[in-house]
Scaffold this active site. Structure first.
Site, short mmCIF file in Angstrom:
data_model
loop_
_atom_site.label_atom_id
_atom_site.label_comp_id
_atom_site.label_asym_id
_atom_site.label_seq_id
_atom_site.Cartn_x
_atom_site.Cartn_y
_atom_site.Cartn_z
N GLY A 56 -20.63 -8.74 -18.28
CA GLY A 56 -20.25 -9.87 -19.14
C GLY A 56 -19.76 -10.83 -18.08
N GLN A 61 -14.40 -17.73 -15.98
CA GLN A 61 -14.59 -16.85 -14.66
C GLN A 61 -15.30 -17.62 -13.69
OE1 GLN A 61 -15.41 -12.95 -17.08
NE2 GLN A 61 -14.70 -12.27 -15.50
N CYS A 104 -12.84 -5.79 -14.42
CA CYS A 104 -13.21 -7.20 -14.60
C CYS A 104 -13.67 -7.87 -13.18
CB CYS A 104 -11.74 -7.83 -15.20
SG CYS A 104 -11.99 -9.86 -15.59
N LEU A 105 -14.55 -8.81 -13.45
CA LEU A 105 -15.01 -9.43 -12.19
C LEU A 105 -13.84 -10.48 -11.56
CD1 LEU A 105 -18.72 -10.29 -13.25
CD2 LEU A 105 -17.84 -8.22 -11.95
N HIS A 146 -13.73 -7.78 -24.53
CA HIS A 146 -13.22 -8.41 -23.42
C HIS A 146 -13.54 -9.69 -23.08
CE1 HIS A 146 -12.61 -7.44 -19.09
NE2 HIS A 146 -13.36 -8.68 -19.09
N GLU A 147 -14.73 -10.38 -23.42
CA GLU A 147 -15.23 -11.44 -23.17
C GLU A 147 -14.64 -12.63 -24.09
OE1 GLU A 147 -16.65 -12.01 -20.35
OE2 GLU A 147 -17.10 -9.92 -19.82
N HIS A 150 -11.09 -13.30 -22.83
CA HIS A 150 -11.20 -14.36 -21.81
C HIS A 150 -11.21 -15.72 -22.43
CE1 HIS A 150 -11.39 -12.37 -17.76
NE2 HIS A 150 -12.47 -11.43 -18.20
#
Length: 182
Positions: A56, A61, A104-105, A146-147, A150
């Site tokens: 995701g 991000q 997380c990226l 999670h997304e 963000h």
């Protein structure tokens, strides 16, 4: 035979925004322009997510403070879910709360046991402005929550408490990618 285009095939990989960048800590703006720039952003986000081997990715991000995220994630029944949501709203997060590994990226290489519900429902629109409703269970429910976090300016570490929170934040401060103020 596959019909239709592969998400991200025409996109370009953008640099990932890492913890410490202000754009990760601010709520994102609603999308109001549903033109070619939005479609390009979604394609770029898919390309970036795949290049980083993520499941995701939220627009902030990649440095864009807009309410958009993409996903390619399996649920706990191994059903693959691929898509995007513009102006998403997490309208349900319920069921059993499970503490599971989450990374997380924007915090590469780090992970912490993070509590999330095992069911989530997100409502929003697609790049054309048509309504979408996404139901997720298990791992996919975790991804959706999670997304959505963000887009509100939160990261998974904000949901971790006690020693787990201290540990992940210490690791983030010492990471080679760390910025001052992280």
């Amino acid at each position: 035979m596959r019909h239709g285009s592969i998400p991200g095939a025409s996109g370009r990989v953008r640099p990932l925004t890492l913890l410490g960048a202000p754009v990760l800590r601010e709520p994102c703006a609603e999308v109001t322009d549903f033109g070619p720039a939005l479609a390009r952003l979604v394609e770029d986000m898919f390309a970036t997510m795949y290049a980083a081997q993520g499941v995701g990715l939220a627009a902030n991000q990649v440095g864009e403070s807009l309410r958009v995220f993409v996903y390619d994630c399996e649920d706990d029944d191994d059903v693959r879910h691929v898509g995007h949501v513009v102006n998403p709203r997490l309208v349900e997060a319920d069921g059993i709360e499970i503490r599971g590994p989450e990374g997380c990226l924007s915090l590469p290489g780090l992970e912490a046991g993070t509590p999330r519900f095992d069911h989530a429902r997100v409502e929003g629109v697609d790049v054309q402005g048509d309504p979408v409703v996404i139901h997720g269970t298990g791992w996919f429910a975790r991804c959706l929550q999670h997304e959505c976090d963000h887009l509100e300016g939160r990261i998974y570490a904000d949901r971790v408490t006690g020693w787990r929170h201290r540990k992940v934040m210490r690791q983030a401060a010492k990471a080679p990618w760390a910025r001052t103020g992280a």
